[in-house]
Design a protein around this motif. Structure first.
Motif, PDB file in Angstrom:
ATOM      1  N   ASP A   1       0.828  -1.212   0.000  1.00  0.00           N
ATOM      2  CA  ASP A   1       0.000   0.000   0.000  1.00  0.00           C
ATOM      3  C   ASP A   1       0.861   1.259   0.000  1.00  0.00           C
ATOM      4  O   ASP A   1       0.476   2.288  -0.578  1.00  0.00           O
ATOM      5  N   ALA A   2       2.025   1.169   0.646  1.00  0.00           N
ATOM      6  CA  ALA A   2       2.920   2.321   0.736  1.00  0.00           C
ATOM      7  C   ALA A   2       3.874   2.412  -0.453  1.00  0.00           C
ATOM      8  O   ALA A   2       4.684   3.340  -0.527  1.00  0.00           O
ATOM      9  N   GLY A   3       3.789   1.462  -1.392  1.00  0.00           N
ATOM     10  CA  GLY A   3       4.682   1.457  -2.543  1.00  0.00           C
ATOM     11  C   GLY A   3       6.102   1.059  -2.209  1.00  0.00           C
ATOM     12  O   GLY A   3       7.057   1.447  -2.887  1.00  0.00           O
ATOM     13  N   LYS A   4       6.267   0.237  -1.162  1.00  0.00           N
ATOM     14  CA  LYS A   4       7.598  -0.137  -0.697  1.00  0.00           C
ATOM     15  C   LYS A   4       7.771  -1.652  -0.627  1.00  0.00           C
ATOM     16  O   LYS A   4       8.375  -2.190   0.298  1.00  0.00           O
ATOM     17  N   VAL A   5       7.245  -2.350  -1.623  1.00  0.00           N
ATOM     18  CA  VAL A   5       7.306  -3.808  -1.609  1.00  0.00           C
ATOM     19  C   VAL A   5       8.749  -4.312  -1.597  1.00  0.00           C
ATOM     20  O   VAL A   5       9.038  -5.392  -1.066  1.00  0.00           O
ATOM     21  N   GLU A   6       9.673  -3.533  -2.152  1.00  0.00           N
ATOM     22  CA  GLU A   6      11.073  -3.965  -2.199  1.00  0.00           C
ATOM     23  C   GLU A   6      11.696  -4.069  -0.809  1.00  0.00           C
ATOM     24  O   GLU A   6      12.721  -4.737  -0.639  1.00  0.00           O
ATOM     25  N   GLU A   7      11.095  -3.411   0.167  1.00  0.00           N
ATOM     26  CA  GLU A   7      11.633  -3.444   1.524  1.00  0.00           C
ATOM     27  C   GLU A   7      11.173  -4.670   2.309  1.00  0.00           C
ATOM     28  O   GLU A   7      11.678  -4.939   3.408  1.00  0.00           O
ATOM     29  N   TYR A   8      10.230  -5.436   1.758  1.00  0.00           N
ATOM     30  CA  TYR A   8       9.687  -6.577   2.501  1.00  0.00           C
ATOM     31  C   TYR A   8      10.687  -7.734   2.492  1.00  0.00           C
ATOM     32  O   TYR A   8      11.284  -8.065   1.466  1.00  0.00           O
ATOM     33  N   ASP A   9      10.861  -8.355   3.636  1.00  0.00           N
ATOM     34  CA  ASP A   9      11.781  -9.475   3.788  1.00  0.00           C
ATOM     35  C   ASP A   9      10.995 -10.787   3.809  1.00  0.00           C
ATOM     36  O   ASP A   9      10.229 -11.048   4.740  1.00  0.00           O
ATOM     37  N   VAL A  10      11.189 -11.602   2.777  1.00  0.00           N
ATOM     38  CA  VAL A  10      10.486 -12.888   2.719  1.00  0.00           C
ATOM     39  C   VAL A  10      11.204 -13.965   3.519  1.00  0.00           C
ATOM     40  O   VAL A  10      10.754 -15.106   3.590  1.00  0.00           O
ATOM     41  N   GLN A  11      12.342 -13.601   4.118  1.00  0.00           N
ATOM     42  CA  GLN A  11      13.095 -14.495   5.011  1.00  0.00           C
ATOM     43  C   GLN A  11      13.448 -15.823   4.338  1.00  0.00           C
ATOM     44  O   GLN A  11      13.359 -16.888   4.942  1.00  0.00           O
ATOM     45  N   GLY A  12      13.824 -15.735   3.081  1.00  0.00           N
ATOM     46  CA  GLY A  12      14.289 -16.916   2.362  1.00  0.00           C
ATOM     47  C   GLY A  12      13.197 -17.829   1.849  1.00  0.00           C
ATOM     48  O   GLY A  12      13.504 -18.894   1.283  1.00  0.00           O
ATOM     49  N   ALA A  13      11.935 -17.448   2.005  1.00  0.00           N
ATOM     50  CA  ALA A  13      10.838 -18.343   1.622  1.00  0.00           C
ATOM     51  C   ALA A  13      10.825 -18.661   0.131  1.00  0.00           C
ATOM     52  O   ALA A  13      10.352 -19.730  -0.268  1.00  0.00           O
ATOM     53  N   LEU A  14      11.341 -17.762  -0.697  1.00  0.00           N
ATOM     54  CA  LEU A  14      11.304 -17.975  -2.147  1.00  0.00           C
ATOM     55  C   LEU A  14      12.617 -18.521  -2.701  1.00  0.00           C
ATOM     56  O   LEU A  14      12.764 -18.643  -3.923  1.00  0.00           O
ATOM     57  N   ASP A  15      13.566 -18.850  -1.843  1.00  0.00           N
ATOM     58  CA  ASP A  15      14.891 -19.256  -2.306  1.00  0.00           C
ATOM     59  C   ASP A  15      14.848 -20.454  -3.258  1.00  0.00           C
ATOM     60  O   ASP A  15      15.560 -20.471  -4.276  1.00  0.00           O
ATOM     61  N   ALA A  16      14.038 -21.465  -2.936  1.00  0.00           N
ATOM     62  CA  ALA A  16      14.008 -22.667  -3.780  1.00  0.00           C
ATOM     63  C   ALA A  16      13.523 -22.343  -5.186  1.00  0.00           C
ATOM     64  O   ALA A  16      14.057 -22.863  -6.178  1.00  0.00           O
ATOM     65  N   VAL A  17      12.523 -21.475  -5.283  1.00  0.00           N
ATOM     66  CA  VAL A  17      11.988 -21.105  -6.596  1.00  0.00           C
ATOM     67  C   VAL A  17      12.983 -20.230  -7.352  1.00  0.00           C
ATOM     68  O   VAL A  17      13.215 -20.419  -8.551  1.00  0.00           O
ATOM     69  N   ILE A  18      13.604 -19.260  -6.651  1.00  0.00           N
ATOM     70  CA  ILE A  18      14.597 -18.406  -7.292  1.00  0.00           C
ATOM     71  C   ILE A  18      15.790 -19.239  -7.776  1.00  0.00           C
ATOM     72  O   ILE A  18      16.314 -19.026  -8.878  1.00  0.00           O
ATOM     73  N   ASP A  19      16.215 -20.218  -6.977  1.00  0.00           N
ATOM     74  CA  ASP A  19      17.317 -21.097  -7.390  1.00  0.00           C
ATOM     75  C   ASP A  19      16.961 -21.867  -8.650  1.00  0.00           C
ATOM     76  O   ASP A  19      17.801 -22.057  -9.546  1.00  0.00           O
ATOM     77  N   GLN A  20      15.721 -22.339  -8.727  1.00  0.00           N
ATOM     78  CA  GLN A  20      15.292 -23.089  -9.901  1.00  0.00           C
ATOM     79  C   GLN A  20      15.260 -22.191 -11.136  1.00  0.00           C
ATOM     80  O   GLN A  20      15.648 -22.606 -12.234  1.00  0.00           O
ATOM     81  N   ILE A  21      14.797 -20.953 -10.958  1.00  0.00           N
ATOM     82  CA  ILE A  21      14.804 -19.991 -12.064  1.00  0.00           C
ATOM     83  C   ILE A  21      16.236 -19.745 -12.537  1.00  0.00           C
ATOM     84  O   ILE A  21      16.514 -19.713 -13.742  1.00  0.00           O
ATOM     85  N   ALA A  22      17.151 -19.597 -11.597  1.00  0.00           N
ATOM     86  CA  ALA A  22      18.550 -19.310 -11.943  1.00  0.00           C
ATOM     87  C   ALA A  22      19.204 -20.473 -12.690  1.00  0.00           C
ATOM     88  O   ALA A  22      20.124 -20.255 -13.489  1.00  0.00           O
ATOM     89  N   SER A  23      18.725 -21.686 -12.445  1.00  0.00           N
ATOM     90  CA  SER A  23      19.339 -22.862 -13.083  1.00  0.00           C
ATOM     91  C   SER A  23      18.685 -23.212 -14.413  1.00  0.00           C
ATOM     92  O   SER A  23      19.181 -24.098 -15.122  1.00  0.00           O
ATOM     93  N   ALA A  24      17.623 -22.525 -14.774  1.00  0.00           N
ATOM     94  CA  ALA A  24      16.902 -22.836 -16.011  1.00  0.00           C
ATOM     95  C   ALA A  24      17.721 -22.418 -17.216  1.00  0.00           C
ATOM     96  O   ALA A  24      18.237 -21.294 -17.268  1.00  0.00           O
ATOM     97  N   PRO A  25      17.882 -23.293 -18.216  1.00  0.00           N
ATOM     98  CA  PRO A  25      18.624 -22.911 -19.415  1.00  0.00           C
ATOM     99  C   PRO A  25      17.837 -21.903 -20.245  1.00  0.00           C
ATOM    100  O   PRO A  25      16.604 -21.892 -20.227  1.00  0.00           O
ATOM    101  N   GLN A  26      18.567 -21.060 -20.966  1.00  0.00           N
ATOM    102  CA  GLN A  26      17.914 -20.085 -21.836  1.00  0.00           C
ATOM    103  C   GLN A  26      17.400 -20.807 -23.074  1.00  0.00           C
ATOM    104  O   GLN A  26      18.104 -21.631 -23.667  1.00  0.00           O
ATOM    105  N   ARG A  27      16.177 -20.499 -23.468  1.00  0.00           N
ATOM    106  CA  ARG A  27      15.595 -21.120 -24.649  1.00  0.00           C
ATOM    107  C   ARG A  27      16.245 -20.549 -25.901  1.00  0.00           C
ATOM    108  O   ARG A  27      16.595 -19.377 -25.961  1.00  0.00           O
ATOM    109  N   THR A  28      16.411 -21.388 -26.891  1.00  0.00           N
ATOM    110  CA  THR A  28      16.961 -20.947 -28.175  1.00  0.00           C
ATOM    111  C   THR A  28      15.925 -21.170 -29.250  1.00  0.00           C
ATOM    112  O   THR A  28      15.166 -22.136 -29.225  1.00  0.00           O
ATOM    113  N   PHE A  29      15.906 -20.279 -30.222  1.00  0.00           N
ATOM    114  CA  PHE A  29      14.931 -20.341 -31.296  1.00  0.00           C
ATOM    115  C   PHE A  29      15.641 -20.203 -32.630  1.00  0.00           C
ATOM    116  O   PHE A  29      16.600 -19.443 -32.774  1.00  0.00           O
ATOM    117  N   VAL A  30      15.170 -20.957 -33.595  1.00  0.00           N
ATOM    118  CA  VAL A  30      15.714 -20.870 -34.953  1.00  0.00           C
ATOM    119  C   VAL A  30      14.900 -19.893 -35.760  1.00  0.00           C
ATOM    120  O   VAL A  30      13.678 -19.982 -35.758  1.00  0.00           O
TER     121      VAL A  30
END
Length: 272
Positions: free
Chosen positions: A243-272
């Motif tokens: 509501d205050a426009g400060k979502v970047e200040e919120y601490d998820v306390q590592g709750a999203l780490d597993a998903v972020i790690d999976q995103i980081a390990s995803a290969p980039q798609r290639t297209f012909v």
């Protein structure tokens, strides 16, 4: 099931778009939900913020064209501008680049009553007519459901994978399957599941209260072979930050780490 056609031996399907000459987008991640009301846009904000905190160059393409949630949560109100090469994205306080229809309106509470083809065209323009610069991860906030906009994104943007968002209800868990099956049909990997509003922690006794029933994230992820899942609570502090426009200040306390790690390990798609 998606309809196809026949022709003279050459593919007549949609052409995958490329960014403009001032943009390099390494990974495109879609954030989807089978239905509205599960906090998909706010999960997009958190995923982008967490990736930014890891030192990545992050952008948000707001494909949920009729919703104002993304700019509101980040406190971004400056209108979009352009130069001779294309549209200039706005930036959040920590440098996340953003494009949203709500930043094009004369008043932030004006409705966007556009038909599907117009919305789909706008999403394409947001991708290849914006001067994104160098981006490691672009998160695309999808409209809820499995509409034509979702097909546009899957077919027209180089999507490396999706994260699906649900709430702990049997109906919502079932609807996750619709988004997952569509992604598989479009050959887009499903990288993670975020179960939002899974519980509320009592401020007095510290006990977890399951307002919408017991969390089902683990079971749903296993059922649909989603490699990573995360569980987020109902948190008044998070609502206040948005509501205050400060979502970047919120601490998820590592709750999203597993998903972020999976995103980081995803290969980039290639297209012909």
């Amino acid at each position: 099931m998606l309809a196809g056609g026949c022709g003279g031996g050459e593919s007549t399907g949609p052409k995958v778009l490329m960014p403009n000459k001032r943009s390099t987008v390494k990974h495109v991640i879609g954030v989807v939900s089978g239905k509205g009301g599960v906090g998909k846009s706010l999960v997009t904000c958190l995923l982008a913020s967490e990736a930014q905190k890891r030192g990545k160059k992050v952008a948000i393409l707001d494909a949920d064209v009729t919703g104002p949630s993304i700019p509101k949560a980040f406190g971004v109100t400056n209108p979009l501008t352009a130069d001779k090469d294309g549209i200039l994205p706005c930036q959040t306080q920590t440098g996340i680049k953003m494009v949203s229809t709500n930043l094009m309106l004369p008043e932030e509470d004006m409705p966007v009553a556009w038909r599907g083809p117009v919305v789909s065209g706008t999403v394409k323009q947001f991708f290849n007519e914006v001067n994104w610069g160098e981006i490691d991860y672009m998160f695309v906030d999808m409209p809820p459901g499995t509409s034509d906009v979702l097909l546009t994104v899957f077919q027209s943007l180089p999507v490396d994978g999706i994260v699906t968002v649900s709430a702990p209800q049997e109906l919502v868990a079932m609807i996750v399957g619709k988004a997952v099956h569509l992604a598989h049909e479009m050959q887009v990997p499903v990288l993670g599941l975020v179960e939002n509003m899974a519980y509320y922690t009592c401020q007095h006794c510290g006990e977890k209260q399951y307002v919408f029933g017991k969390p089902q994230g683990k079971e749903v992820a296993e059922k649909y072979r989603i490699p990573a899942y995360a569980t987020l609570p109902i948190d008044p502090e998070f609502a206040a930050k948005c509501d205050a426009g400060k979502v970047e200040e919120y601490d998820v306390q590592g709750a999203l780490d597993a998903v972020i790690d999976q995103i980081a390990s995803a290969p980039q798609r290639t297209f012909v």
